[in-house]
Design a protein around this motif. Structure first.
Motif: not given
Length: 285
Positions: A241-270
């Protein structure tokens, strides 16, 4: 190493205690033991224990409830972290503070890097962002970790909810137009420990799962693995279903993928969330 941990009974707090390195001393607190919104009590506790590091895993995370409970959400997500930073400075301790992907509005078309403009859609994301800002202003060397879609064998989370619903229903309607990265709380805990041990530079770090999915995709993976591991006897049909089919009080981000390049440069895996999911399901079994 002496660590003061807040939010000790939550997903992250519980996993952090499971992974505590040998020789580390920890004072694991929850809101019953330490009210982080009370500056005097925070200073008293920190002065008494004299930690090297404070790990703040406490948060107001009820995203929808926050819309009508703004004051409490702000006290826990903004005032609390600021109090911890102020107290940390008094004893020369370092603060590690955990934040969220909800500081972004979800309008991006590629994974968010730490420097991208923030624009939270709701009270939860706004109070978490305010907490980040307060911490950075009080203690510029603090480590702030933004993470996303947290699951574990502890507490309440999407994995446990899906397992419960799968036993109650034959079909489930799951949102398919919100994309992010599931993240195992145990991997977040290990990343925090690694950053502390490496004495990494302060600032914001992104840490999340290694592949992006929609909530409906995540649910399907949960059901498939649970069936394979005999945690479930049958799996339900997932209807997208799409978000509008399941309305919630708070709106959620439709795309919240995070780039982890900075922490990976510390030799820490995702977080390898699919592997972690198998472990979690076996523990729950």
């Amino acid at each position: 190493m002496k660590v003061l941990l807040t939010g000790s009974k939550g997903q992250l707090g519980s996993c952090f205690q499971d992974r505590l390195p040998d020789g580390w001393e920890i004072w694991a607190t929850d809101s019953d033991v330490l009210d982080i919104t009370d500056l005097d009590k925070v200073k008293q506790a920190v002065t008494q224990f004299k930690p090297n590091v404070i790990v703040n895993a406490a948060a107001y995370t009820a995203v929808d409830k926050a819309e009508t409970d703004r004051e409490l959400a702000a006290r826990i997500n903004e005032t609390g972290p600021k109090n911890l930073a102020l107290a940390a400075n008094e004893v020369g301790a370092r603060l590690v503070h955990v934040s969220t992907d909800y500081v972004f509005d979800g309008n991006a078309t590629k994974p968010y890097v730490e420097e991208d403009a923030t624009n939270p859609l709701g009270v939860y994301g706004k109070t978490k962002l305010d907490g980040e800002i307060a911490v950075a202003e009080v203690q510029p060397d603090a480590i702030i970790i933004r993470t996303a879609w947290v699951f574990s064998e502890y507490g309440n989370n999407f994995v446990k909810t899906m397992l419960r619903l799968a036993k109650e229903r034959d079909t489930l309607a799951i949102v398919a137009d919100q994309r992010g990265c599931p993240t195992y709380a145990g991997d977040i805990a290990q990343a925090i420990i690694d950053l502390i041990q490496k004495k990494s530079q302060g600032g914001v770090y992104h840490f999340c799962g290694d592949t992006e999915v929609a909530w409906s995709d995540f649910a399907s993976v949960i059901f498939n693995v649970a069936l394979e591991r005999e945690v479930l006897e049958k799996k339900p049909i997932v209807n997208n279903i799409i978000s509008s089919d399941y309305p919630t009080l708070a709106k959620r981000p439709s795309y919240s993928v995070l780039d982890c390049g900075k922490i990976r440069s510390e030799n820490i895996d995702m977080s390898n969330w699919k592997s972690a999911l198998e472990e979690v399901l076996l523990k729950l079994k």
